[in-house]
Design a protein around this motif. Structure first.
Motif, short mmCIF file in Angstrom:
data_model
loop_
_atom_site.label_atom_id
_atom_site.label_comp_id
_atom_site.label_asym_id
_atom_site.label_seq_id
_atom_site.Cartn_x
_atom_site.Cartn_y
_atom_site.Cartn_z
N VAL A 310 0.70 -1.12 -0.02
CA VAL A 310 0.06 -0.06 0.19
C VAL A 310 0.79 1.21 -0.12
O VAL A 310 1.65 1.18 1.01
CB VAL A 310 -0.87 -0.07 1.21
N ILE A 311 0.61 2.00 -0.83
CA ILE A 311 1.55 3.40 -1.11
C ILE A 311 0.65 4.64 -0.14
O ILE A 311 -0.46 4.68 -0.70
CB ILE A 311 1.84 3.89 -2.54
N VAL A 312 1.37 4.76 0.65
CA VAL A 312 0.77 5.94 1.69
C VAL A 312 1.23 7.29 1.04
O VAL A 312 2.55 7.55 1.14
CB VAL A 312 1.14 5.64 3.10
N SER A 313 0.58 7.95 0.25
CA SER A 313 1.06 8.97 -0.67
C SER A 313 1.59 10.30 0.00
O SER A 313 2.65 11.00 -0.33
CB SER A 313 0.20 9.39 -1.40
N GLY A 314 0.93 10.72 1.28
CA GLY A 314 1.34 12.09 1.84
C GLY A 314 0.82 12.09 3.52
O GLY A 314 -0.33 11.67 3.92
N GLY A 315 1.32 13.11 4.06
CA GLY A 315 0.71 13.60 5.23
C GLY A 315 0.73 14.86 5.45
O GLY A 315 0.72 15.37 7.02
N ASN A 316 0.28 15.49 4.59
CA ASN A 316 0.19 17.16 5.03
C ASN A 316 -1.14 17.50 5.33
O ASN A 316 -1.77 17.92 4.45
CB ASN A 316 0.79 17.68 3.58
N VAL A 317 -1.51 17.54 6.56
CA VAL A 317 -2.87 17.89 6.96
C VAL A 317 -2.79 19.02 7.75
O VAL A 317 -1.85 19.38 8.48
CB VAL A 317 -3.28 16.60 8.16
N ASP A 318 -3.91 19.86 7.24
CA ASP A 318 -3.73 21.04 8.07
C ASP A 318 -4.63 20.93 9.58
O ASP A 318 -5.98 20.76 9.32
CB ASP A 318 -4.69 22.06 7.26
#
Length: 329
Positions: A310-318
């Motif tokens: 599973v590719i977890v693409s990013g973590g940029n949460v506001d």
């Protein structure tokens, strides 16, 4: 696969391009960790490996493609500068890669892009030009500005060097965990999906590759089924990285050639999977970043007793807007 379509649109990226990108990125891009979860394994009755691109520089896989592209520009192009258009993650990736390579960068961003992504892009040194996504075509605005300023456009996904760079995430995953039965990858414009599918089908030929997008932004799934490029306009999904209008001229034939299936997930599935990963796996992942995992956790994709990537693409949460994830429809 549509033979006629692919014959008219030759494949733009090869596994050799992905390997070359990996060599260029050594010592610049991070080799991101692969995590596992016993709880997730029990719920899916499989062994699942999460390639965590939320730990990549700038918080997403986008840094791989951006850096691979900028490194290959001519000296004249580097001096003049680059321009891109992005809702956030590619914007940050271009901004940081440009700063590292001492290249001026301009980014066209929608005014409603997450503030955390706008601030990070500015923080990396890029000039931001905001626009109203309901009134303006970002591609047309970017082309106009680039022509006026003589800048080189590096689009967020429909670019051979970008696609090859994104594929290094899949290459790294299989190099670390070995062959897989199934790989799930989120899909917006198809750059990550295309690149990872190329690497996977070369290194693990029997592996089935599935792209995942939101139900409310299902243009790639419709394109895949009909073999005709479909579009969507400003889809209402919390997965802002998947609001792209369509697959690209380069990514569409690559998806048709290398990807086995497309799946879609509901907004509820995106939210519940994001909260699962925050609470149980202790990792911060953004809505787009959990699309692939959501397909498994929700049961949209089922493959028992399998080795699944599973590719977890990013973590940029506001984090200032987290409440909206609870209350949006």
């Amino acid at each position: 696969m549509s033979t006629d379509f692919c014959a008219q649109n030759p494949l733009s990226v090869s596994f050799a391009d992905v390997e070359e990108a990996a060599n260029r990125l050594q010592g610049i891009a991070f080799k991101t960790p692969v995590l596992t979860s016993e709880t997730f394994n029990k719920r899916t009755n499989s062994q699942v490996f999460f390639k965590c691109e939320n730990f990549q520089r700038t918080g997403s896989f986008k840094f791989r493609g951006a850096c691979n592209a900028l490194i290959q520009l001519s000296e004249a192009e580097k001096q003049r500068g680059v321009l891109t258009f992005s809702s956030g993650n590619h914007a940050q990736a271009i901004a940081l890669a440009a700063r590292l390579l001492e290249i001026p960068a301009t980014v066209v961003m929608p005014a409603d892009a997450p503030k955390v992504k706008q601030e990070a892009t500015r923080g990396y040194g890029a000039e931001i030009i905001l626009y109203d996504r309901t009134q303006v075509s970002r591609e047309e605005l970017a082309a106009k500005i680039a022509a006026e300023r003589h800048l080189t456009i590096i689009p967020p996904y429909d670019h051979a060097w970008v696609i090859a760079g994104q594929g290094t995430a899949g290459l790294e995953l299989i190099a670390e965990v070995g062959e897989l039965d199934l790989l799930l990858v989120c899909c917006g414009g198809g750059g990550l999906l295309s690149g990872c599918a190329i690497a996977t089908k070369t290194l693990s030929p029997q592996c089935k590759v599935i792209g995942v997008e939101p139900e409310q932004a299902d243009d790639a799934a419709r394109s895949f089924r009909t073999k005709t490029l479909q579009t969507v306009t400003n889809p209402d999904t919390i997965a802002d990285g998947a609001r792209t209008p369509s697959l690209g001229k380069l990514t569409f034939p690559l998806v048709l050639h290398y990807v086995d299936e497309m799946a879609t997930v509901s907004e509820d599935a995106i939210r519940s999977t994001m909260f699962f990963m925050w609470e149980r796996m202790k990792v911060v992942v953004e809505p787009t970043g959990v699309l692939a995992a959501a397909a498994l956790l929700s049961g949209v994709v089922q493959s028992e007793n399998a080795r699944i990537g599973v590719i977890v693409s990013g973590g940029n949460v506001d984090l200032s807007e987290v409440n909206r994830f609870f209350y949006c429809n």
